[in-house]
Design an enzyme around this catalytic site. Structure first.
Site, PDB file in Angstrom:
ATOM      1  N   ASN A   1      14.137 -46.054 -46.488  1.00 33.23           N
ATOM      2  CA  ASN A   1      14.771 -46.027 -45.170  1.00 33.23           C
ATOM      3  C   ASN A   1      14.280 -44.889 -44.284  1.00 33.23           C
ATOM      4  O   ASN A   1      14.818 -44.652 -43.213  1.00 33.23           O
ATOM      5  CB  ASN A   1      16.296 -45.969 -45.314  1.00 33.23           C
ATOM      6  CG  ASN A   1      16.767 -44.691 -45.978  1.00 33.23           C
ATOM      7  OD1 ASN A   1      16.003 -44.006 -46.641  1.00 33.23           O
ATOM      8  ND2 ASN A   1      18.039 -44.380 -45.805  1.00 33.23           N
ATOM      9  N   CYS A   2      13.242 -44.185 -44.699  1.00 36.92           N
ATOM     10  CA  CYS A   2      12.691 -43.055 -43.939  1.00 36.92           C
ATOM     11  C   CYS A   2      11.672 -43.565 -42.912  1.00 36.92           C
ATOM     12  O   CYS A   2      10.734 -44.292 -43.258  1.00 36.92           O
ATOM     13  CB  CYS A   2      12.028 -42.082 -44.915  1.00 36.92           C
ATOM     14  SG  CYS A   2      11.044 -40.799 -44.119  1.00 36.92           S
ATOM     15  N   ASP A   3      11.858 -43.181 -41.654  1.00 39.62           N
ATOM     16  CA  ASP A   3      10.943 -43.618 -40.592  1.00 39.62           C
ATOM     17  C   ASP A   3       9.505 -43.190 -40.855  1.00 39.62           C
ATOM     18  O   ASP A   3       8.570 -43.961 -40.650  1.00 39.62           O
ATOM     19  CB  ASP A   3      11.396 -43.088 -39.232  1.00 39.62           C
ATOM     20  CG  ASP A   3      12.634 -43.786 -38.715  1.00 39.62           C
ATOM     21  OD1 ASP A   3      12.932 -44.909 -39.169  1.00 39.62           O
ATOM     22  OD2 ASP A   3      13.323 -43.201 -37.856  1.00 39.62           O
TER      23      ASP A   3
END
Length: 117
Positions: free
Chosen positions: A9-11
């Site tokens: 979920n890390c950009d």
């Protein structure tokens, strides 16, 4: 093969994976929230680039830690914290050809694109 470690979920991780796919560079992604990060892997990163460069002091996890846990850090205590709280690890971390790259900015893109690793 390139191994990308991070959080799904890390950009920054998503941008790195998209860039690698677009460049047709093969990789394997390891989400260290879902797959327990091995101590030996973290030890290798610390040996290669230093724990100070891996520890994410800008994360909300870091801000939520007690002063006692944050104070007087050493390589060993930082490693213990990062193993306990994987979100304290900067991301992505990219392993390739025995090298460790941290983050995904122009410098890391250039190294990956040129394969000068």
């Amino acid at each position: 093969m390139i191994v990308v470690f991070g959080l799904s979920n890390c950009d920054s991780c998503r941008k790195a994976l998209t860039w690698l796919r677009n460049q047709k560079i093969e990789y394997h992604f390891v989400d260290y929230r879902k797959n327990v990060l091995e101590e030996s892997t973290l030890s290798n990163w610390i040996k290669d680039v230093g724990w100070e460069n891996i520890l994410n002091r800008r994360s909300s996890t870091w801000r939520d830690l007690s002063s006692e846990k944050k104070g007087g850090l050493t390589a060993d205590s930082a490693k213990t914290l990062m193993l306990e709280f994987p979100t304290l690890i900067k991301r992505p971390i990219i392993e390739t050809g025995g090298r460790t790259l941290i983050g995904f900015k122009e410098e890391q893109k250039a190294k990956l694109a040129s394969r000068q690793l």
